[in-house]
Write a protein that holds these residues in place. Structure first.
Motif, PDB file in Angstrom:
ATOM      1  N   VAL A   3       0.852  -1.220  -0.093  1.00 44.59           N
ATOM      2  CA  VAL A   3       0.078  -0.061   0.042  1.00 44.59           C
ATOM      3  C   VAL A   3       0.813   1.216   0.059  1.00 44.59           C
ATOM      4  O   VAL A   3       0.668   2.242  -0.710  1.00 44.59           O
ATOM      5  CB  VAL A   3      -1.197   0.152   1.293  1.00 44.59           C
ATOM      6  CG1 VAL A   3      -1.654   1.192   1.235  1.00 44.59           C
ATOM      7  CG2 VAL A   3      -2.217  -0.989   1.094  1.00 44.59           C
ATOM      8  N   ARG A   4       1.852   1.253   0.671  1.00 43.37           N
ATOM      9  CA  ARG A   4       2.657   2.590   0.848  1.00 43.37           C
ATOM     10  C   ARG A   4       3.449   2.789  -0.355  1.00 43.37           C
ATOM     11  O   ARG A   4       3.555   3.755  -0.922  1.00 43.37           O
ATOM     12  CB  ARG A   4       3.701   2.369   2.111  1.00 43.37           C
ATOM     13  CG  ARG A   4       4.438   3.587   2.102  1.00 43.37           C
ATOM     14  CD  ARG A   4       5.629   3.742   3.186  1.00 43.37           C
ATOM     15  NE  ARG A   4       6.478   4.726   3.314  1.00 43.37           N
ATOM     16  CZ  ARG A   4       6.267   6.007   3.698  1.00 43.37           C
ATOM     17  NH1 ARG A   4       4.979   6.454   3.984  1.00 43.37           N
ATOM     18  NH2 ARG A   4       7.123   6.908   3.657  1.00 43.37           N
ATOM     19  N   ASP A   5       3.963   1.798  -1.080  1.00 42.66           N
ATOM     20  CA  ASP A   5       4.559   1.909  -2.299  1.00 42.66           C
ATOM     21  C   ASP A   5       3.781   2.374  -3.426  1.00 42.66           C
ATOM     22  O   ASP A   5       3.966   3.160  -4.033  1.00 42.66           O
ATOM     23  CB  ASP A   5       5.144   0.457  -2.696  1.00 42.66           C
ATOM     24  CG  ASP A   5       6.394   0.244  -1.730  1.00 42.66           C
ATOM     25  OD1 ASP A   5       6.976   1.222  -1.180  1.00 42.66           O
ATOM     26  OD2 ASP A   5       6.745  -1.152  -1.830  1.00 42.66           O
ATOM     27  N   ALA A   6       2.399   2.062  -3.349  1.00 37.15           N
ATOM     28  CA  ALA A   6       1.568   2.412  -4.136  1.00 37.15           C
ATOM     29  C   ALA A   6       1.020   3.554  -4.155  1.00 37.15           C
ATOM     30  O   ALA A   6       0.952   4.334  -5.206  1.00 37.15           O
ATOM     31  CB  ALA A   6       0.520   1.343  -4.374  1.00 37.15           C
ATOM     32  N   ALA A   7       0.987   4.071  -2.965  1.00 37.64           N
ATOM     33  CA  ALA A   7       0.514   5.514  -2.594  1.00 37.64           C
ATOM     34  C   ALA A   7       1.834   6.472  -3.020  1.00 37.64           C
ATOM     35  O   ALA A   7       1.466   7.642  -3.596  1.00 37.64           O
ATOM     36  CB  ALA A   7       0.340   5.846  -1.036  1.00 37.64           C
ATOM     37  N   LEU A   8       3.025   6.090  -2.821  1.00 44.18           N
ATOM     38  CA  LEU A   8       3.956   6.949  -3.313  1.00 44.18           C
ATOM     39  C   LEU A   8       4.111   7.106  -4.986  1.00 44.18           C
ATOM     40  O   LEU A   8       4.331   8.203  -5.211  1.00 44.18           O
ATOM     41  CB  LEU A   8       5.343   6.477  -2.959  1.00 44.18           C
ATOM     42  CG  LEU A   8       5.528   6.824  -1.481  1.00 44.18           C
ATOM     43  CD1 LEU A   8       6.868   5.840  -0.947  1.00 44.18           C
ATOM     44  CD2 LEU A   8       5.896   8.216  -0.953  1.00 44.18           C
ATOM     45  N   VAL A   9       3.598   5.880  -5.586  1.00 42.94           N
ATOM     46  CA  VAL A   9       3.532   6.202  -6.954  1.00 42.94           C
ATOM     47  C   VAL A   9       2.560   7.035  -7.387  1.00 42.94           C
ATOM     48  O   VAL A   9       2.722   7.976  -8.207  1.00 42.94           O
ATOM     49  CB  VAL A   9       3.367   4.660  -7.574  1.00 42.94           C
ATOM     50  CG1 VAL A   9       2.960   4.874  -9.121  1.00 42.94           C
ATOM     51  CG2 VAL A   9       4.480   3.678  -7.411  1.00 42.94           C
ATOM     52  N   GLU A 164      -7.922  10.139  -1.825  1.00 48.34           N
ATOM     53  CA  GLU A 164      -8.315  11.388  -2.487  1.00 48.34           C
ATOM     54  C   GLU A 164      -7.407  11.350  -3.984  1.00 48.34           C
ATOM     55  O   GLU A 164      -7.722  11.611  -5.259  1.00 48.34           O
ATOM     56  CB  GLU A 164      -7.657  12.699  -1.883  1.00 48.34           C
ATOM     57  CG  GLU A 164      -7.823  13.815  -2.656  1.00 48.34           C
ATOM     58  CD  GLU A 164      -7.015  15.017  -1.944  1.00 48.34           C
ATOM     59  OE1 GLU A 164      -7.076  16.321  -2.737  1.00 48.34           O
ATOM     60  OE2 GLU A 164      -6.676  14.985  -0.660  1.00 48.34           O
ATOM     61  N   MET A 165      -6.251  10.900  -3.777  1.00 51.46           N
ATOM     62  CA  MET A 165      -5.385  10.316  -5.081  1.00 51.46           C
ATOM     63  C   MET A 165      -5.793   9.236  -5.858  1.00 51.46           C
ATOM     64  O   MET A 165      -5.851   9.404  -7.310  1.00 51.46           O
ATOM     65  CB  MET A 165      -3.837  10.094  -4.549  1.00 51.46           C
ATOM     66  CG  MET A 165      -3.111  11.493  -3.767  1.00 51.46           C
ATOM     67  SD  MET A 165      -1.417  10.824  -3.604  1.00 51.46           S
ATOM     68  CE  MET A 165      -1.465   9.336  -2.708  1.00 51.46           C
ATOM     69  N   VAL A 184      -4.693  12.597 -20.084  1.00 48.58           N
ATOM     70  CA  VAL A 184      -3.515  12.414 -19.475  1.00 48.58           C
ATOM     71  C   VAL A 184      -3.052  10.973 -19.532  1.00 48.58           C
ATOM     72  O   VAL A 184      -3.886   9.971 -19.426  1.00 48.58           O
ATOM     73  CB  VAL A 184      -3.547  12.461 -17.878  1.00 48.58           C
ATOM     74  CG1 VAL A 184      -2.283  12.333 -17.295  1.00 48.58           C
ATOM     75  CG2 VAL A 184      -4.016  14.230 -17.771  1.00 48.58           C
ATOM     76  N   GLN A 185      -1.989  10.826 -20.131  1.00 46.19           N
ATOM     77  CA  GLN A 185      -1.455   9.305 -20.391  1.00 46.19           C
ATOM     78  C   GLN A 185      -1.106   8.772 -19.197  1.00 46.19           C
ATOM     79  O   GLN A 185      -0.014   9.377 -18.251  1.00 46.19           O
ATOM     80  CB  GLN A 185      -0.251   9.509 -21.212  1.00 46.19           C
ATOM     81  CG  GLN A 185      -0.702   9.913 -22.806  1.00 46.19           C
ATOM     82  CD  GLN A 185      -1.737   8.798 -23.361  1.00 46.19           C
ATOM     83  OE1 GLN A 185      -1.632   7.602 -23.259  1.00 46.19           O
ATOM     84  NE2 GLN A 185      -2.736   9.175 -23.761  1.00 46.19           N
ATOM     85  N   VAL A 186      -1.493   7.661 -18.581  1.00 46.51           N
ATOM     86  CA  VAL A 186      -1.119   6.964 -17.286  1.00 46.51           C
ATOM     87  C   VAL A 186      -0.273   5.804 -17.546  1.00 46.51           C
ATOM     88  O   VAL A 186      -0.675   4.679 -18.316  1.00 46.51           O
ATOM     89  CB  VAL A 186      -2.435   6.661 -16.473  1.00 46.51           C
ATOM     90  CG1 VAL A 186      -2.239   6.055 -15.315  1.00 46.51           C
ATOM     91  CG2 VAL A 186      -3.503   7.739 -16.470  1.00 46.51           C
ATOM     92  N   PRO A 187       0.903   5.903 -16.900  1.00 48.66           N
ATOM     93  CA  PRO A 187       1.866   4.619 -17.250  1.00 48.66           C
ATOM     94  C   PRO A 187       1.329   3.360 -16.364  1.00 48.66           C
ATOM     95  O   PRO A 187       0.352   3.255 -15.966  1.00 48.66           O
ATOM     96  CB  PRO A 187       3.155   5.041 -16.579  1.00 48.66           C
ATOM     97  CG  PRO A 187       2.994   6.553 -16.490  1.00 48.66           C
ATOM     98  CD  PRO A 187       1.357   6.917 -16.458  1.00 48.66           C
ATOM     99  N   HIS A 192      -1.295   0.158 -12.018  1.00 51.31           N
ATOM    100  CA  HIS A 192      -1.216  -1.005 -11.158  1.00 51.31           C
ATOM    101  C   HIS A 192      -1.289  -0.593  -9.766  1.00 51.31           C
ATOM    102  O   HIS A 192      -1.774  -1.140  -8.677  1.00 51.31           O
ATOM    103  CB  HIS A 192       0.344  -1.695 -11.166  1.00 51.31           C
ATOM    104  CG  HIS A 192       0.550  -2.834 -10.291  1.00 51.31           C
ATOM    105  ND1 HIS A 192      -0.409  -3.857 -10.331  1.00 51.31           N
ATOM    106  CD2 HIS A 192       1.754  -3.086  -9.508  1.00 51.31           C
ATOM    107  CE1 HIS A 192       0.085  -4.770  -9.283  1.00 51.31           C
ATOM    108  NE2 HIS A 192       1.418  -4.413  -9.011  1.00 51.31           N
ATOM    109  N   ALA A 193      -0.741   0.777  -9.477  1.00 51.80           N
ATOM    110  CA  ALA A 193      -0.862   1.396  -7.948  1.00 51.80           C
ATOM    111  C   ALA A 193      -2.124   1.586  -7.917  1.00 51.80           C
ATOM    112  O   ALA A 193      -2.680   1.377  -6.526  1.00 51.80           O
ATOM    113  CB  ALA A 193       0.217   2.511  -7.907  1.00 51.80           C
ATOM    114  N   TYR A 194      -2.786   2.223  -8.667  1.00 47.03           N
ATOM    115  CA  TYR A 194      -4.124   2.492  -8.407  1.00 47.03           C
ATOM    116  C   TYR A 194      -5.230   1.105  -7.909  1.00 47.03           C
ATOM    117  O   TYR A 194      -5.856   1.188  -7.284  1.00 47.03           O
ATOM    118  CB  TYR A 194      -4.790   2.960  -9.702  1.00 47.03           C
ATOM    119  CG  TYR A 194      -6.111   3.322  -9.920  1.00 47.03           C
ATOM    120  CD1 TYR A 194      -6.854   4.541  -9.455  1.00 47.03           C
ATOM    121  CD2 TYR A 194      -7.129   2.404 -10.389  1.00 47.03           C
ATOM    122  CE1 TYR A 194      -8.381   4.628  -9.457  1.00 47.03           C
ATOM    123  CE2 TYR A 194      -8.455   2.507 -10.607  1.00 47.03           C
ATOM    124  CZ  TYR A 194      -8.837   3.499  -9.984  1.00 47.03           C
ATOM    125  OH  TYR A 194     -10.665   3.868 -10.000  1.00 47.03           O
TER     126      TYR A 194
END
Length: 224
Positions: A3-9, A164-165, A184-187, A192-194
């Motif tokens: 979760v934390r890694d995904a949030a930082l992405v 929110e993000m 907006v192009q989303v990588p 994956h993080a979303y």
């Protein structure tokens, strides 16, 4: 992905930070984060513009926090930070980023270059919206230089920030299709993080009525 890694992405994706340049006006987008007003005051004192517009009515996150509206609260903070009242204009009606931009454009139609100040995690959405809604202005989008760790507030904690993000990424997809903002192009790693965060239950800010939870069941946000 944790979760934390995904949030930082998502945090890094949303936070774009243009370098401010001398401009016709600084526009502070109202929100729950009063630090935006202080950053507008700092840019004003640095001589980057000689006037500030604060824009925003009140929404779900600010109705009780700022009873007189976001724009008025931001104006009061900027005055406390040393900005003269004569240098501040208020746009008190806007309830979303599109209205923030359109209503301010109506107030200053001759502006050529504008500094938009918002929360770090709202910068990309602001940039995409202004490109569509006020395409003839050179827009520089910036924010207070807070980190992911220091962005949460007592009234908007880390869970709310992550939700929110997640919700704003969904909105960027949807709003580009509706013509409210540019595409907006989303990588792939951001997608994956979303997905990781949605499956982990960070869905409070989603507009979609139904989605698949981590067990594979279809649920509404209120059921998680």
């Amino acid at each position: 992905m944790e979760v934390r890694d995904a949030a930082l992405v998502l945090w890094n994706f949303h936070s774009v930070y243009d370098k401010p340049e001398p401009s016709d006006v600084i526009i502070g987008l109202g929100s729950y984060d009063i630090r935006v007003a202080t950053h507008c005051a700092r840019l004003f004192h640095d001589g980057l513009a000689d006037r500030i517009i604060f824009t925003g009515s009140a929404g779900n996150w600010t109705r009780e926090l700022f009873p007189d509206g976001e724009a008025e609260a931001f104006k009061a903070q900027a005055k406390a930070d040393g900005v003269e009242e004569r240098a501040i204009l208020v746009e008190p009606r806007a309830t979303n980023i599109g209205e923030n931009i359109c209503f301010c454009a109506d107030m200053i139609p001759d502006a050529k270059r504008v500094i938009f100040v918002t929360k770090p995690q709202t910068q990309l959405r602001c940039k995409a919206t202004v490109k569509k809604q006020w395409s003839n202005v050179r827009a520089l989008v910036t924010a207070p230089a807070t980190s992911f760790e220091t962005q949460p507030l007592a009234h908007h904690d880390e869970r709310a920030l992550i939700c929110e993000m997640v919700g704003d990424l969904e909105r960027m997809d949807r709003y580009s299709k509706l013509g409210f903002q540019t595409d907006v192009q989303v990588p792939r790693n951001v997608r994956h993080a979303y997905d990781t965060l949605v499956k982990s239950g960070f869905v409070d800010h989603l507009q979609a009525k139904v989605f698949t939870d981590k067990t594979g069941q279809m649920r509404s946000p209120g059921q998680i």
